[in-house]
Enzyme design. Structure first.
Site, PDB file in Angstrom:
ATOM      1  N   LYS A 437      -9.994 -53.088 -68.627  1.00 48.27           N
ATOM      2  CA  LYS A 437      -9.720 -53.715 -67.332  1.00 48.27           C
ATOM      3  C   LYS A 437      -8.808 -52.787 -66.531  1.00 48.27           C
ATOM      4  CE  LYS A 437      -8.024 -58.189 -65.516  1.00 48.27           C
ATOM      5  NZ  LYS A 437      -7.452 -59.494 -65.937  1.00 48.27           N
ATOM      6  N   SER A 518      -9.909 -63.355 -64.098  1.00 48.90           N
ATOM      7  CA  SER A 518      -9.906 -62.095 -63.379  1.00 48.90           C
ATOM      8  C   SER A 518     -10.505 -60.928 -64.165  1.00 48.90           C
ATOM      9  CB  SER A 518      -8.464 -61.740 -62.989  1.00 48.90           C
ATOM     10  OG  SER A 518      -7.672 -61.522 -64.161  1.00 48.90           O
ATOM     11  N   SER A 542      -7.973 -65.944 -67.555  1.00 45.94           N
ATOM     12  CA  SER A 542      -8.622 -64.715 -67.085  1.00 45.94           C
ATOM     13  C   SER A 542      -9.427 -63.965 -68.132  1.00 45.94           C
ATOM     14  CB  SER A 542      -7.581 -63.773 -66.474  1.00 45.94           C
ATOM     15  OG  SER A 542      -7.074 -64.319 -65.286  1.00 45.94           O
TER      16      SER A 542
END
Length: 843
Positions: A437, A518, A542
């Site tokens: 990420k 996210s 997330s």
């Protein structure tokens, strides 16, 4: 008898001769070695490889057969400076089993490691003292003389300032081990340290130096005693402790170092000294100083010689800059003919390349099996995923950027595997690509931006700790995954999966459905076979939510189980780094690699370290893992589906499966205050997170090596100045503005944090303990806040596909440290149901 691969009649030098020979002859990529005086530098020079002798204490000597704790050091060898430095980065640091030395040297370890000193301009303005008299005394017509003079010209050409013919006080004494006292000191140190080492072995045929001497006397043929004797052993055995003679010798060595190299370097303001081969090894050895040798040329009979650079304790960064820049400017090294002739290329690679496409949906255990059977290489696997990214990313927007060094890393992994037929993977991740990420820092050519243009071009001080651990496990960093910008903590209007740099992430199962966030890109990429594994982060939902929506497994660990150091933060109280994979087994393999204590996130990781089971988490992958597990169904407000819906019938079927495989379901459990918990405004979660975000982000930004923004207010200003790039008119930055308005952890914020702790204690904790539950079960990520506010773990597993083929998942959560039980439950459920199917777009 070891022989030199460049000339079989020439000596290979020692004692780390084998390490140098195997690296030189392409029998291995890198090797560890030890040095007391010259035992790394000499064989490295004689076998035309790079050798790094670190400052004493920079690397632990625990578990190494000793000579002298004052001089012993563990170093590295490789065919390039870069390779040798990569190994050095992996082995430095404090060790409780060699506490005094490693603690003293730990201050020398640079933030971000040593690889960042691999600079082609590393010679610029470096002051190098040439130790000429008695060292570079070659005949004027020799190959060595002309070669070294050419090298000196190159050093100057690339910006070095050479201070010629430096003098080191007492040098003639230092070079004579008898005069310096080194021999006297080493004999007693060897006896004392070897006896201690042998006594601590679990079992051994010898328990002291005297035992070893007796063994040699009893086995004179095997030990070739008549030819070589054991004079050193006998001399050492005659010593009787650190008496005045030995202590005087050690003091003399310290004085020779202080008045010799230390005084010269400081007086001449040198960055390093330079000498041929290992000729000045004693100068470095007696003071515990570091040195690096680099191939310099080939003399009579093709015997290699090297150029060495040495400096004061902790000067490795400068030495690496100098050695790397010299190596890149000269590129002297050539492989020995014996290794070239024995390394003919076959057609196996072509066959493996054709088969690579068969591994799109492969698990990492299947990939490792293919590696072992030579059906696939890491390079081919990386090429497969890069091709998949090129094909699908224009639609899915899962990847922000790929790693330009991924293929090089894969090639190195293959090189190690193919040149060492008995090589076993470091870990299940050895040679496996992993996506990160984009809020997880890497100190390489990748950016770390949290999806925002505000951080583009910023330089982080070091790899995030989880990244460092992945690299140590042999994983290949494939690139950075897209995400909801700033981990969904900028705007209340921006859609899940959108960031300015990454664009709008799309669900591979239904391009019109949201991917959730996210950690959207991590989940999309794993689902669409753009990578087998990925890291994500979670503050509240997330990891669980995008894993559910993209039909992959997501593990949200207990807060502190994985370090958050190097991760763009929201809240140290709730943030956690977790894993995603197409199977529970794959996600768990990554978890095993990244957990553990980290001094850069000391408080949280120390508190959670007690939860890490001996032997890791993979041992909990049990098909009978549901047996006897008490699982509480969080039904009201969570499993409230229409009776005729796909979800309702699917989950009821899953409950029957759980029971069938031995789970005890406690239906319709109640968690006190759950309605408040899932309302982030009522619970106080929003109040706490806003203040925590501002404080932690400001700290993160201030600690960057360089950055266009240094505070949250700077980021807000950047967005205001770049409204088109950051789509400010459409999405705004309401969360940023609210966070910026906070003024620290005041009474309001502290009360909110206390309230969250009470909601956890009187809610999930009380219910789990009262009902004697091993876990709770809920659909999708619907109870993520229940887990988030208490730092509790959760695992989600694909459960089915609803209207429009949109995936849904089943999630299991528990108290802090309950990962072993959750893994048993999730794995057994997955194996019993095997719901997941690949998205059609990726097939």
């Amino acid at each position: 008898m070891c022989v030199n691969t460049y000339n079989l009649t020439a000596g290979p030098c020692g004692s780390s001769s084998g390490s140098a020979i195997v690296v030189a002859a392409n029998m291995v990529a890198v090797a560890l070695a030890t040095e007391t005086d010259g035992s790394i530098l000499c064989p490295a020079a004689r076998n035309s490889v790079v050798g790094i002798k670190p400052t004493v204490g920079l690397t632990s000597r625990a578990g190494v057969v000793p000579i002298s704790s004052r001089q012993d050091t563990v170093g590295t060898m490789g065919r390039t400076v870069e390779d040798a430095v990569a190994v050095l980065d992996a082995i430095v640091g404090i060790d409780q089993y060699d506490a005094e030395a490693t603690a003293a040297a730990a201050r020398f370890i640079p933030a971000g490691g040593y690889r960042r000193f691999l600079e082609v301009e590393g010679l610029k303005e470096k002051r190098l003292g040439i130790l000429r008299r008695g060292f570079f005394d070659y005949s004027s017509d020799s190959v060595e003389n002309s070669t070294f003079e050419a090298h000196f010209r190159i050093l100057r050409q690339y910006g070095a300032i050479l201070v010629d013919d430096i003098e080191i006080a007492g040098l003639d004494t230092i070079e004579n081990e008898l005069q310096s006292g080194e021999n006297v000191a080493l004999l007693i140190e060897f006896k004392l340290s070897l006896n201690s080492y042998l006594k601590n072995l679990v079992s051994s045929p010898v328990r002291s130096l005297s035992d070893v001497i007796a063994f040699n006397n009893n086995h004179p043929v095997e030990e070739r005693l008549a030819e070589y004797g054991q004079a050193f052993f006998l001399a050492a055995e005659k010593t009787s402790g650190l008496g005045e003679t030995e202590k005087a010798a050690i003091r003399s060595l310290a004085q020779l170092s202080e008045k010799g190299l230390e005084k010269t370097v400081k007086k001449k303001t040198l960055d390093a000294i330079v000498f041929p081969d290992s000729s000045a090894s004693s100068v470095l050895a007696i003071g515990g100083y570091p040195g690096i040798t680099v191939p310099a040329g080939y003399g009579t009979g093709n015997v290699p010689f090297g150029i060495s650079f040495g400096g004061l304790r902790g000067s490795e960064p400068k030495l690496i800059e100098i050695a790397y820049a010299f190596e890149q400017a000269t590129k002297v090294r050539k492989p020995p003919q014996i290794a070239v002739e024995g390394n003919k290329e076959t057609s196996a690679a072509a066959a493996a390349a054709a088969a690579a496409a068969n591994f799109k949906e492969a698990t990492i255990s299947q990939i490792q099996s293919a590696f072992a059977k030579k059906q696939l290489t890491s390079r081919e696997l990386v090429l497969l995923y890069l091709a998949q990214i090129r094909s699908l990313n224009p639609q899915l927007h899962a990847v922000i950027e790929t790693n330009p060094d991924a293929l090089s890393a894969a090639t190195k992994a293959d090189d190690l595997r193919h040149r060492c037929p008995g090589h076993r993977p470091l870990t299940p991740l050895d040679g496996i690509p992993v996506l990160l990420k984009d809020n997880i820092a890497t100190r390489d050519r990748l950016n770390t931006t949290a999806g925002s243009f505000a951080l583009l071009g910023s330089v982080v001080p070091r790899d995030a700790t989880v990244v460092r651990r992945l690299r140590r496990a042999g994983a290949i960093i494939l690139g950075k995954a897209s995400l909801s910008e700033w981990a969904n903590f900028r705007s209340i209007n921006a859609p899940d999966g959108w960031s300015a740099r990454g664009g709008q992430g799309r669900n591979p199962y239904n391009l019109t459905a949201g991917p959730c966030g996210s950690s959207s890109g991590s989940a999309i990429a794993v689902a669409a076979n753009m990578v087998p594994l990925a890291l994500g982060t979670e503050t509240d939902g997330s990891i669980l939510c995008p894993a559910v929506r993209n039909s992959v497994v997501g593990i949200k660990p207990t807060v502190g189980l994985t370090s958050r150091a190097g991760v763009v933060p929201i809240s140290s109280r709730q943030d956690t780094v977790g894993t995603m994979g197409r199977t529970v087994e794959d996600a768990v393999a990554v978890l095993d690699a990244i957990v553990g204590f980290d001094r850069y996130d000391a408080e949280a990781t120390a508190a959670a370290a007690r939860f890490i089971p001996a032997g890791g988490y993979r041992k909990f992958l049990k098909v009978e893992g549901l047996k006897g597990k008490r699982i509480g169904i969080l039904r009201r407000g969570f499993f409230d589906y229409d009776s005729g819906s796909v979800e309702n019938s699917t989950f009821e079927a899953h409950f029957r499966t759980l029971r069938q495989y031995g789970a005890i379901l406690v239906d319709n459990i109640e968690i006190a205050g759950v309605d408040t918990i899932v309302n982030q405004l009522q619970s106080g979660e929003v109040v706490a997170l806003l203040a925590e975000f501002k404080l932690s982000l400001d700290t993160y930004l201030k600690n960057l090596v360089s950055s266009p923004v240094r505070s949250l207010s700077d980021v807000i200003a950047f967005n205001n100045n770049h409204p088109v790039k950051e789509r400010l008119t459409e999405y705004g930055q309401a969360i940023f503005l609210a966070a910026e308005n906070t003024t620290g952890l005041g009474e309001t914020e502290k009360a909110a944090i206390r309230r969250l702790a009470q909601l956890s204690e009187k809610g999930l904790e009380k219910t789990v303990k009262k009902k004697s539950l091993d876990a709770i079960v809920f659909p999708d990520s619907s109870a993520s806040s229940v887990l988030a506010i208490g730092g509790y773990p959760g695992i989600t597993v694909p459960a089915g596909y609803g209207t429009g083929n949109v995936p849904f998942g089943i999630s299991f959560g528990g108290l802090r440290g309950s990962e072993p039980k959750l893994i048993e439950i999730a794995y057994a459920f997955e194996q019993a149901t095997k719901v997941r199917k690949p998205p059609q777009i990726a097939v």
